[in-house]
Design a protein around this motif. Sequence first.
Motif, short mmCIF file in Angstrom:
data_model
loop_
_atom_site.label_atom_id
_atom_site.label_comp_id
_atom_site.label_asym_id
_atom_site.label_seq_id
_atom_site.Cartn_x
_atom_site.Cartn_y
_atom_site.Cartn_z
N LYS A 1 -2.68 1.04 -15.40
CA LYS A 1 -1.05 0.76 -15.51
C LYS A 1 -0.87 -0.67 -14.75
CE LYS A 1 1.31 5.15 -16.41
NZ LYS A 1 2.24 5.86 -15.67
N ARG A 2 -1.24 -0.77 -13.56
CA ARG A 2 -0.85 -1.65 -12.62
C ARG A 2 -1.65 -3.00 -13.04
NH1 ARG A 2 0.90 2.72 -10.60
NH2 ARG A 2 2.16 2.75 -8.80
N ARG A 3 -2.97 -2.79 -13.47
CA ARG A 3 -3.69 -3.89 -13.94
C ARG A 3 -3.10 -4.38 -15.27
NH1 ARG A 3 -9.66 -2.09 -12.98
NH2 ARG A 3 -9.76 -2.35 -10.58
N ASP A 4 -2.70 -3.60 -16.14
CA ASP A 4 -1.92 -4.17 -17.33
C ASP A 4 -0.62 -4.84 -16.94
OD1 ASP A 4 -3.89 -3.09 -18.88
OD2 ASP A 4 -2.76 -1.47 -19.51
N THR A 5 0.00 -4.24 -16.02
CA THR A 5 1.52 -5.02 -15.61
C THR A 5 1.15 -6.40 -15.16
OG1 THR A 5 2.28 -2.88 -15.21
CG2 THR A 5 3.42 -4.73 -14.12
N ILE A 6 0.22 -6.69 -13.94
CA ILE A 6 -0.30 -7.55 -13.53
C ILE A 6 -0.63 -8.90 -14.72
CG2 ILE A 6 -1.92 -8.99 -11.96
CD1 ILE A 6 -2.04 -6.44 -10.47
N GLU A 7 -1.33 -8.45 -15.47
CA GLU A 7 -2.01 -9.06 -16.75
C GLU A 7 -0.89 -9.49 -17.61
OE1 GLU A 7 -4.90 -7.89 -20.03
OE2 GLU A 7 -5.97 -7.70 -18.26
N PHE A 8 0.20 -9.04 -17.87
CA PHE A 8 1.36 -9.28 -18.51
C PHE A 8 2.29 -10.02 -17.97
CE2 PHE A 8 5.74 -8.32 -20.02
CZ PHE A 8 5.74 -8.68 -21.15
N ALA A 9 2.35 -9.91 -16.63
CA ALA A 9 3.31 -10.91 -15.77
C ALA A 9 2.69 -12.36 -15.62
CB ALA A 9 3.34 -10.29 -14.40
N ALA A 10 1.30 -12.24 -15.76
CA ALA A 10 0.55 -13.44 -15.64
C ALA A 10 0.65 -14.33 -16.87
CB ALA A 10 -0.90 -13.42 -15.29
N GLN A 11 0.98 -13.96 -17.85
CA GLN A 11 1.02 -14.61 -19.18
C GLN A 11 2.25 -15.16 -19.15
OE1 GLN A 11 0.70 -11.84 -22.24
NE2 GLN A 11 -1.52 -11.29 -21.79
N LYS B 1 0.52 -1.34 -0.10
CA LYS B 1 0.02 0.02 0.10
C LYS B 1 0.76 1.17 -0.07
CE LYS B 1 -4.19 1.97 2.48
NZ LYS B 1 -4.74 1.77 3.49
N LEU B 2 1.84 1.30 0.66
CA LEU B 2 2.79 2.28 0.99
C LEU B 2 3.50 2.66 -0.39
CD1 LEU B 2 4.28 4.58 2.75
CD2 LEU B 2 5.95 2.69 3.03
N THR B 3 4.06 1.65 -1.09
CA THR B 3 4.66 1.81 -2.39
C THR B 3 3.72 2.42 -3.39
OG1 THR B 3 6.15 -0.09 -1.88
CG2 THR B 3 5.88 0.58 -4.15
N THR B 4 2.53 1.83 -3.37
CA THR B 4 1.39 2.28 -4.40
C THR B 4 1.02 3.78 -4.25
OG1 THR B 4 0.51 -0.11 -4.45
CG2 THR B 4 -0.83 1.71 -5.17
N ILE B 5 0.91 4.22 -2.90
CA ILE B 5 0.48 5.51 -2.69
C ILE B 5 1.56 6.26 -2.84
CG2 ILE B 5 -0.33 7.22 -0.71
CD1 ILE B 5 -1.58 4.60 0.50
N SER C 1 -8.78 11.13 -12.47
CA SER C 1 -8.35 10.67 -13.74
C SER C 1 -7.08 9.94 -13.88
CB SER C 1 -8.45 11.77 -14.82
OG SER C 1 -8.11 11.16 -16.02
N LEU C 2 -6.19 10.89 -13.11
CA LEU C 2 -4.71 10.41 -13.00
C LEU C 2 -4.58 8.85 -12.00
CD1 LEU C 2 -1.67 11.43 -13.37
CD2 LEU C 2 -1.60 11.44 -10.86
N ILE C 3 -5.24 8.90 -10.88
CA ILE C 3 -5.41 7.51 -10.20
C ILE C 3 -5.94 6.55 -11.33
CG2 ILE C 3 -6.53 6.50 -8.26
CD1 ILE C 3 -6.05 9.32 -6.71
N GLN C 4 -7.10 6.83 -11.82
CA GLN C 4 -7.57 5.86 -12.68
C GLN C 4 -6.57 5.19 -13.74
OE1 GLN C 4 -11.04 7.89 -14.03
NE2 GLN C 4 -12.36 7.03 -12.80
N LYS C 5 -5.69 6.00 -14.46
CA LYS C 5 -4.74 5.85 -15.28
C LYS C 5 -3.62 4.98 -14.65
CE LYS C 5 -3.32 9.31 -17.68
NZ LYS C 5 -2.86 10.50 -18.06
N GLU C 6 -3.27 5.22 -13.33
CA GLU C 6 -2.24 4.61 -12.57
C GLU C 6 -2.95 2.95 -12.30
OE1 GLU C 6 0.94 5.28 -11.56
OE2 GLU C 6 0.51 6.84 -13.06
N ILE C 7 -4.12 2.92 -11.75
CA ILE C 7 -4.72 1.62 -11.69
C ILE C 7 -4.69 0.80 -13.15
CG2 ILE C 7 -6.96 0.51 -11.27
CD1 ILE C 7 -7.64 2.96 -9.48
#
Length: 67
Positions: free
Chosen positions: A57-67, A20-24, A49-55
Amino acid sequence: MKNKLTEDMKAAMKSGDKVKLTTIRGVISELKKQEIDTRKELTEGEIISLIQKEIKKRRDTIEFAAQ
């Protein structure tokens, strides 16, 4: 909104929640970067809007890592 993020960051520090600390910290850093780039303080809508963009990004990274 910025005050809430700062308070949440302090709470994460006290509780020892590193994820949580790293994300914030990342969101706050991106907010400051945007304010410096645009040379104005961001509005609530721009912050959300910026927070949604960051979310996304993180979801895309998780998706990519799961592949």
